[in-house]
Structure formats: C-alpha cells, structure tokens
Write an enzyme that holds these catalytic residues in place. Structure first.
Site, PDB file in Angstrom:
ATOM      1  N   CYS A  59      -6.738   5.812  -8.714  1.00 42.52           N
ATOM      2  CA  CYS A  59      -6.636   6.271  -7.253  1.00 42.52           C
ATOM      3  C   CYS A  59      -6.492   7.684  -7.201  1.00 42.52           C
ATOM      4  O   CYS A  59      -5.431   8.379  -7.459  1.00 42.52           O
ATOM      5  CB  CYS A  59      -5.360   5.270  -6.521  1.00 42.52           C
ATOM      6  N   CYS A  64      -3.510   8.435  -4.141  1.00 41.28           N
ATOM      7  CA  CYS A  64      -2.089   7.900  -4.038  1.00 41.28           C
ATOM      8  C   CYS A  64      -1.897   7.012  -5.099  1.00 41.28           C
ATOM      9  O   CYS A  64      -2.166   7.366  -6.261  1.00 41.28           O
ATOM     10  CB  CYS A  64      -1.911   7.089  -2.816  1.00 41.28           C
ATOM     11  N   SER A  65      -1.797   5.797  -4.864  1.00 42.61           N
ATOM     12  CA  SER A  65      -1.605   4.925  -6.248  1.00 42.61           C
ATOM     13  C   SER A  65      -2.111   3.126  -5.673  1.00 42.61           C
ATOM     14  O   SER A  65      -1.636   2.481  -5.891  1.00 42.61           O
ATOM     15  CB  SER A  65      -0.431   4.573  -6.574  1.00 42.61           C
ATOM     16  N   CYS A  66      -3.419   3.333  -4.825  1.00 38.41           N
ATOM     17  CA  CYS A  66      -3.986   2.085  -4.619  1.00 38.41           C
ATOM     18  C   CYS A  66      -4.395   1.388  -5.701  1.00 38.41           C
ATOM     19  O   CYS A  66      -4.611   2.113  -6.652  1.00 38.41           O
ATOM     20  CB  CYS A  66      -5.277   2.522  -3.750  1.00 38.41           C
TER      21      CYS A  66
END
Lengths: 162, 212
Positions: B114, B117-119
């Site tokens: 990602c 962000c941290s999808c």
C-alpha cells in the site's frame, strides 16, 4: 506499559506487556467467556484487537480507572443477557467491550453521542475512508529476463510520494 | 431496539450493533475521535494491538487458497471475482471493498503493497504485520522489488520470473494466490490450509513444500 509487572529480564520481548494486559482482563466480568486459543487471548476480527488496544491504552493513560470499565462492562453484559433470546445479536465478548467503551466515553463528555454516531456513520458509509486516493492497480513490473508482451501495461510510477 | 435505562445517562445509542461491519465502523469512530481529542494516538493503540497481531491470523485467506487449489471451478471464480467467491465461503469484505486475487505462476510472481498508508486485505489476511506499514517497505517494494524480496525476505526469485507489485487501496484489496507446492497431491483442503502462510498471500514468500 508494563506498570506493576515485575520485570523479568529473561522474558522474550512483549511477554511482560502481554501479562499486564492479561492481568487487566482477568479482573473483568465473564472472564471465562473471553475467547482464547492455547491460553492466549484470541481474536476473530481485527476490530476486536483495536477495541482491546484502545481501551487498555486509555486506561493506562489515566483516562479512566479499570473499575469504571468493569462496571460499564457488567452493565452491558447484563443488558445483553436480559434481552429476549430471539431479539439479541449473537454473543460477542468484544462487542460488549466496545459498547462499554462507548458508554464510558459518552459519560465523560469527551464526545457527544451525536458526534460519535455521525462519525460511526461516516465510516460505515465509506465517506470517511482515509485519503487512500492512490489509484490501486499494477504499480511496478520487473519483467526480469522474461519477454514482455508489448501491449502489457508498463511500469506505473507512484505519483504520490508522501 | 431499546435497553433498560434506570436513570443512568442515556447510552450513545443503547443498541448492540449486529453486524461486524457496523461494529468495526464504531470501533474506528471511537479511535479516530479519541485521537482527534488528543486522548490517545494511533501509535499507542498499535503498540497494544501488535502484541496480538498473530492471534488474528490469515485463517480466512488460507481457507480460500486451499479451496482454490482443490477446486478448479472455484479458482476460476476466485480469479474472476474474488469478492463474490470469498462470500461463498462466508468471508465478506467491509462495505465498499472489493478484493482482487492475483495468481502466481511459474514465471510470474505477485506481491502487494500500500503506497500511502497500510491498506490491507483484512477480511482474508487478518492484521497486517508491522513491516507492512513501514515506509521503507512501501517505497522499496515499488522501486526494487526483486532486491527487497531477496534481501529482506530471503525470496530469491529466478531472473526469468517476472515480478508484479500491486497497490492495495481502500477500494480494491489485492492479494496473492500462491502456487501449490509440490508433494501436496494427496492432501485434503484442511491439510493444505495449514501450509498457507500470510507472507505467501502478501507475496513476500512462497508456500513451502510440506516437511521443509
């Protein structure tokens, strides 16, 4: 984070912290209902871990006493038990936990009920997803020595470099 | 739905949310408001949640992979429409999230990242590992995936293997269907599930042959 826990230098990292959480959890109502796997707390969904983390952290930061959370949880579990069996949602310890957290926060007037409901609705409806406007899809292709079809989408640079 | 109220302040809504989607939204709402008001930080909550990240394992994803290895028709449906196929196994995404499964082949290796962000494909892979959120992983996987896989994850792919890196976003959650390892021909779906690792479904590893 491991306040009140004797430090044991030979413990692997994280064990003392887990024990501190464990000690808190042991003091909760219906503690035998807390999901476990091989003795450790276990979780079915990621939100369960987030609500645990949030409540424990807020308590450790001094925003409420653990006894206050206990009392709220007792109240919520009692309400669930009092509901007609066909009218209540399936039992979930962490759903009750979250409900108790919401009530504590509402009573402390940190957040108004309207503000909370609106925020929850924004997340539920997808209006408030963080700004993940990166496009998704294929970002990079490293073809190696493999022959690459000419018409295949080639490397897309990430414009966002934040 | 009402709950008993005996003179105590009205609860926020007094209802028990009935779906995971609904309650997940409430958890996010509470956390985001507490962060805004300076009462907690994402980092502080992360620190506690991370102690348990292994306890929310990639069980769902492993089930899907084992089914795809065992049932070619299911695999076809999975690659065509992962969101629908996962629903067949009772695995649902949160509203608005679509899943896309990309398949590893003999000469193509996929991995996800990602970029902002941290999808992460939570419904199938559980909680993301720490390193997934590090900017260094995100940036380097895009720039030099072959080197990152080799140096950081010990996955030394042949030069003849093409590597594709997919951007998992809030709208589309990519994840990887790893290759079935050799020596697993007689195994049941349950046995296969046990072999499937989180790293293989992120694409920073492969599923090891049994007994290795």
């Amino acid at each position: 984070m491991a306040r009140g826990v004797r430090s044991a230098p030979d413990l692997p990292p994280g064990v003392a912290e887990r024990r501190a959480v464990e000690r808190l959890v042991q003091e909760l109502p219906a503690t035998e209902q807390i999901p476990r796997r091989e003795g450790e707390l276990s979780f079915r969904e990621p939100w369960e871990v987030r609500t645990l983390g949030l409540v424990v952290q807020m308590h450790e930061a001094g925003h409420f006493a653990w006894s206050e959370f206990q009392a709220a949880l007792i109240e919520v579990i009692g309400e669930w038990e009092a509901m007609a069996a066909d009218a209540r949602p399936a039992w979930s310890y962490y759903a009750c936990w979250q409900q108790a957290a919401e009530r504590l926060v509402a009573r402390s007037e940190f957040v108004t009920p309207d503000e909370f409901d609106q925020r929850a609705d924004e997340f539920l409806s997808g209006k408030r997803t963080p700004p993940h406007t990166h496009g998704g899809g294929l970002l990079t292709r490293d073809p190696g020595s493999r022959p690459s079809p000419a018409d295949r989408q080639s490397t897309a640079q990430t414009e966002e470099s934040s | 739905m009402t709950t008993s109220q005996t003179g105590s302040p009205a609860p926020v809504t007094g209802t028990f949310p009935s779906s995971d989607e609904e309650i997940a939204a409430r958890v996010k709402a509470l956390e985001s408001l507490m962060i805004e008001k300076g009462m907690t930080s994402e980092h502080a909550v992360d620190k506690i949640a991370e102690m348990y990240e292994r306890e929310v394992g990639p069980h769902n994803g492993a089930r899907v992979v084992a089914r795809a290895w065992s049932d070619p028709e299911f695999k076809k449906r999975l690659l065509e429409n992962a969101t629908e196929a996962c629903l067949e196994l009772g695995i649902g995404g949160v509203q608005g999230e679509d899943m896309v499964v990309v398949e590893n082949e003999d000469d193509v290796h996929n991995a996800i990242v990602c970029t902002l962000c941290s999808c992460y494909p939570w419904p199938t892979l559980g909680l993301p590992p720490n390193w997934y959120k590090y900017p260094a992983y995100r940036a380097r996987m895009v720039k030099e995936p072959r080197a990152v896989l080799r140096d950081e994850f010990g996955l030394d792919l042949p030069e003849s293997t093409e590597i594709r890196i997919w951007d998992t976003s809030a709208e589309v959650r990519y994840w990887v269907l790893p290759q079935r390892p050799p020596g697993t021909e007689g195994m049941s779906e349950e046995e296969l599930q046990e072999l499937v690792t989180r790293d293989a479904m992120i694409g920073v590893g492969v599923v090891p042959a049994p007994g290795r």
